[in-house]
Motif scaffolding. Sequence first.
Motif, PDB file in Angstrom:
ATOM      1  N   TYR A   1       0.843  -1.189   0.000  1.00 30.26           N
ATOM      2  CA  TYR A   1       0.000   0.000   0.000  1.00 30.26           C
ATOM      3  C   TYR A   1       0.880   1.240   0.000  1.00 30.26           C
ATOM      4  CZ  TYR A   1      -2.990   3.565   2.167  1.00 30.26           C
ATOM      5  OH  TYR A   1      -3.634   4.713   2.483  1.00 30.26           O
ATOM      6  N   ALA A   2       1.932   1.222   0.875  1.00 30.89           N
ATOM      7  CA  ALA A   2       2.820   2.374   0.996  1.00 30.89           C
ATOM      8  C   ALA A   2       3.516   2.655  -0.339  1.00 30.89           C
ATOM      9  CB  ALA A   2       3.851   2.129   2.085  1.00 30.89           C
TER      10      ALA A   2
ATOM     11  N   THR B   1       2.360   2.401  -3.218  1.00 26.01           N
ATOM     12  CA  THR B   1       1.489   3.070  -4.169  1.00 26.01           C
ATOM     13  C   THR B   1       1.075   4.457  -3.664  1.00 26.01           C
ATOM     14  OG1 THR B   1      -0.492   2.127  -3.219  1.00 26.01           O
ATOM     15  CG2 THR B   1       0.577   0.860  -4.944  1.00 26.01           C
ATOM     16  N   MET B   2       1.579   4.856  -2.469  1.00 27.71           N
ATOM     17  CA  MET B   2       1.217   6.154  -1.905  1.00 27.71           C
ATOM     18  C   MET B   2       2.123   7.232  -2.487  1.00 27.71           C
ATOM     19  SD  MET B   2       1.070   5.109   2.079  1.00 27.71           S
ATOM     20  CE  MET B   2       0.303   6.486   2.886  1.00 27.71           C
TER      21      MET B   2
ATOM     22  N   ARG C   1       2.061  13.064  -0.621  1.00 28.84           N
ATOM     23  CA  ARG C   1       0.956  13.669   0.121  1.00 28.84           C
ATOM     24  C   ARG C   1       0.293  12.631   1.050  1.00 28.84           C
ATOM     25  NH1 ARG C   1      -3.183  17.780  -1.972  1.00 28.84           N
ATOM     26  NH2 ARG C   1      -1.945  17.705  -3.856  1.00 28.84           N
ATOM     27  N   ASP C   2       0.097  11.404   0.537  1.00 31.74           N
ATOM     28  CA  ASP C   2      -0.520  10.337   1.341  1.00 31.74           C
ATOM     29  C   ASP C   2       0.408   9.900   2.468  1.00 31.74           C
ATOM     30  OD1 ASP C   2      -2.695  10.189  -0.513  1.00 31.74           O
ATOM     31  OD2 ASP C   2      -1.352   9.065  -1.844  1.00 31.74           O
ATOM     32  N   ILE C   3       1.705   9.881   2.168  1.00 32.02           N
ATOM     33  CA  ILE C   3       2.683   9.481   3.188  1.00 32.02           C
ATOM     34  C   ILE C   3       2.640  10.475   4.342  1.00 32.02           C
ATOM     35  CG2 ILE C   3       5.165   9.208   3.657  1.00 32.02           C
ATOM     36  CD1 ILE C   3       5.426   8.256   0.692  1.00 32.02           C
ATOM     37  N   LYS C   4       2.625  11.769   3.996  1.00 29.08           N
ATOM     38  CA  LYS C   4       2.554  12.806   5.034  1.00 29.08           C
ATOM     39  C   LYS C   4       1.266  12.680   5.839  1.00 29.08           C
ATOM     40  CE  LYS C   4       5.739  16.447   4.093  1.00 29.08           C
ATOM     41  NZ  LYS C   4       5.968  17.878   4.200  1.00 29.08           N
ATOM     42  N   ALA C   5       0.160  12.426   5.143  1.00 25.69           N
ATOM     43  CA  ALA C   5      -1.127  12.299   5.831  1.00 25.69           C
ATOM     44  C   ALA C   5      -1.091  11.120   6.810  1.00 25.69           C
ATOM     45  CB  ALA C   5      -2.249  12.118   4.821  1.00 25.69           C
ATOM     46  N   HIS C   6      -0.416  10.041   6.422  1.00 24.79           N
ATOM     47  CA  HIS C   6      -0.287   8.870   7.295  1.00 24.79           C
ATOM     48  C   HIS C   6       0.587   9.212   8.505  1.00 24.79           C
ATOM     49  CE1 HIS C   6       0.209   4.718   8.560  1.00 24.79           C
ATOM     50  NE2 HIS C   6       1.524   4.898   8.539  1.00 24.79           N
TER      51      HIS C   6
END
Lengths: 226, 67
Positions: A28-29, A31-32, A35-40
């Motif tokens: 999953y990571a 494909t992030m 922006r998604d990594i920061k949100a996580h």
Amino acid sequence: MILIRVLCLLEDLLLSTSKKNFSIFMLYAKTMGLRDIKAHLLKFKVGIAGAGGLGSNCAVALARSGIGTLVICDFDIVELPNLNRQYYFSGQAGKLKVQALKENISGIDREINVITFPEKLNERNIPEIFKGCHAIVEALDSAEMKEMLIETVQTKLPGVPVIAGSGLAGWGRNNDLRCRKIDETLFICGDELSEDSPETPVMAPRVGIVACMQANIVVELLMNKK
Amino acid sequence: MRILLNNIPEEFPEENLSVTEMLLKKKFTFKMRIVKINGALIKKERYDSTIISDGDEVQMLYLMSGG
């Protein structure tokens, strides 16, 4: 364009399944986007024990990565000789390190919540100060304090990973610096040999490498956490 | 006994050794360190009374000043 993207994802998928430490979340990571990594990472809270060469540089790397809350503890003030390696500016001399670091982090990213404790750490206050942290970075100066912090976290905050730094004085010898995973809750970065001394002082490049190694482990641990 | 010391297999003629004896035998002289046996942290005051025996996983790490 879409086809290329799909092919890239497929390649990533094949690569990640062939690795030993494969986990669904890593897939999953992969494909992030940033922006998604920061949100996580914004969901997590990380403790930093000490705001000197290791702590200030590690805190900045963690803030830039988007760790939502940083708990920083140090009783010391910024002095001009610190500036050869620590993330402060000459105009901040005389200020509490935790205060100066909070300002510098807020100048990088206002979204990061920085909780400061201008205190000396001891066996009693460590469990209270770092309560609820998902990981703790050991960034203290003396070997005695490092030992005390690791022992206290391992016995009083069981399960919380400690990422320690040991052996980073002097210059050069890039390849001697390494990270050793002792177990799920203890990691050590550095060469475990080079001690701070008048002949081999702590300098920006080596302490910066180790500080970023510590930050890199924290990011890795949290990216694998739901 | 055969143990894993920092992930490396090691063999000793003794059947078991205390942590203090092991430190002397291996000439581990640095004062500040962390010792873990099978994942459990061993505090300094227990180095004499804690026994390492066959099959144990021992981790020793050194803490050097500087940060």
